[in-house]
Scaffold this active site. Structure first.
Site, mmCIF file in Angstrom:
data_model
loop_
_atom_site.group_PDB
_atom_site.id
_atom_site.type_symbol
_atom_site.label_atom_id
_atom_site.label_comp_id
_atom_site.label_asym_id
_atom_site.label_seq_id
_atom_site.Cartn_x
_atom_site.Cartn_y
_atom_site.Cartn_z
ATOM 1 C CG HIS A 1 11.250 58.925 -74.947
ATOM 2 N ND1 HIS A 1 11.361 58.963 -76.331
ATOM 3 C CD2 HIS A 1 10.201 58.099 -74.687
ATOM 4 C CE1 HIS A 1 10.422 58.198 -76.861
ATOM 5 N NE2 HIS A 1 9.711 57.653 -75.892
ATOM 6 C CD GLU A 2 8.399 57.584 -71.303
ATOM 7 O OE1 GLU A 2 7.227 57.849 -71.644
ATOM 8 O OE2 GLU A 2 9.052 56.662 -71.825
ATOM 9 C CG HIS B 1 -1.554 65.221 -73.613
ATOM 10 N ND1 HIS B 1 -1.849 64.887 -72.313
ATOM 11 C CD2 HIS B 1 -2.764 65.339 -74.231
ATOM 12 C CE1 HIS B 1 -3.152 64.793 -72.162
ATOM 13 N NE2 HIS B 1 -3.726 65.067 -73.298
ATOM 14 C CG HIS C 1 5.454 60.287 -75.008
ATOM 15 N ND1 HIS C 1 5.349 60.178 -76.377
ATOM 16 C CD2 HIS C 1 6.200 59.226 -74.591
ATOM 17 C CE1 HIS C 1 6.005 59.094 -76.781
ATOM 18 N NE2 HIS C 1 6.534 58.503 -75.719
#
Length: 221
Positions: free
Chosen positions: A93-94, A101, A97
């Site tokens: 999940h991280e 980006h 991100h």
């Protein structure tokens, strides 16, 4: 309106407790690959051609986050070293991100741009609102300035929702496509990320309810 605010607070407590319970439960179930969260993160970044992001271990529980300013994926100890399906889901999940980006995902760009403004407004908004209520007969526009600052925080909470949901969708798709989750553990990964998403939904609802409450006060006076 107070009833709605209290209801959101109660639901937030329930969701936080459920999230911790689910994470604890799924942290005992090994993911299909046996890879640690740090290894899952490294593999996901590498397979997507991302080579300029560091993966670091941080203290606390469920403190995992991606920091776009210094390009670090920060994983809590249980996720960094754990080889559970919960650790894999959170790590992916991280990294979702990070991929947002890298591709210039619009909601993430907006949320990132709002961070310094919201950080400043959060430091002063309570004092401005208080002063606006006390001095409403002298400076009637002051409370509306405070409400404007509060609206920025509400916007931030709302913009966060698609950012978090999209990151979870990227995470689930990737861990399933790469053998980290199978038919048995996929629902567990989905469930853990779903409850994490609920915390952001309730934060947005709470922020909206509070904003509407103060708008009502300003209009009444």
């Amino acid at each position: 309106m107070w009833f709605l605010i209290i209801a959101v607070m109660v639901l937030s407590f329930i969701v936080q407790q459920t999230l911790q319970s689910r994470f604890s439960k799924y942290s005992k179930i090994r993911n299909s690959s046996g890879m640690t969260g740090a290894e899952v993160a490294a593999m996901m970044l590498r397979s997507n051609g991302v080579n300029d992001v560091s993966i670091v271990c941080v203290g606390g529980t469920l403190t995992d986050h991606y920091n776009p300013s210094d390009k670090t994926v920060n994983l809590s100890r249980d996720v960094y070293y754990g080889n559970s399906i919960a650790a894999a889901a959170v790590a992916a999940h991280e990294c979702g991100h990070v991929l947002q980006h890298a591709c210039g995902y619009a909601p993430l760009k907006l949320r990132t741009a709002l961070v310094p403004v919201v950080s400043f407004s959060n430091m002063i908004v309570q004092w401005v609102i208080l002063a606006g209520l006390l001095l409403i007969g002298i400076f009637p526009n002051l409370i509306w300035f405070g409400i404007g600052l509060m609206a920025l925080s509400t916007l931030f909470s709302v913009v966060t929702l698609p950012v978090e949901i999209n990151a979870s969708q990227r995470a689930i798709a990737w861990i399933c496509d790469n053998g980290i989750a199978d038919a048995q553990t996929r629902p567990m990964a989905v469930d853990s990320l779903k409850w994490a998403a609920y915390t952001y939904v309730l934060a947005a609802l709470g922020s909206i309810a509070t904003l509407l409450y103060y708008i009502g006060l300003a209009r009444r006076d």
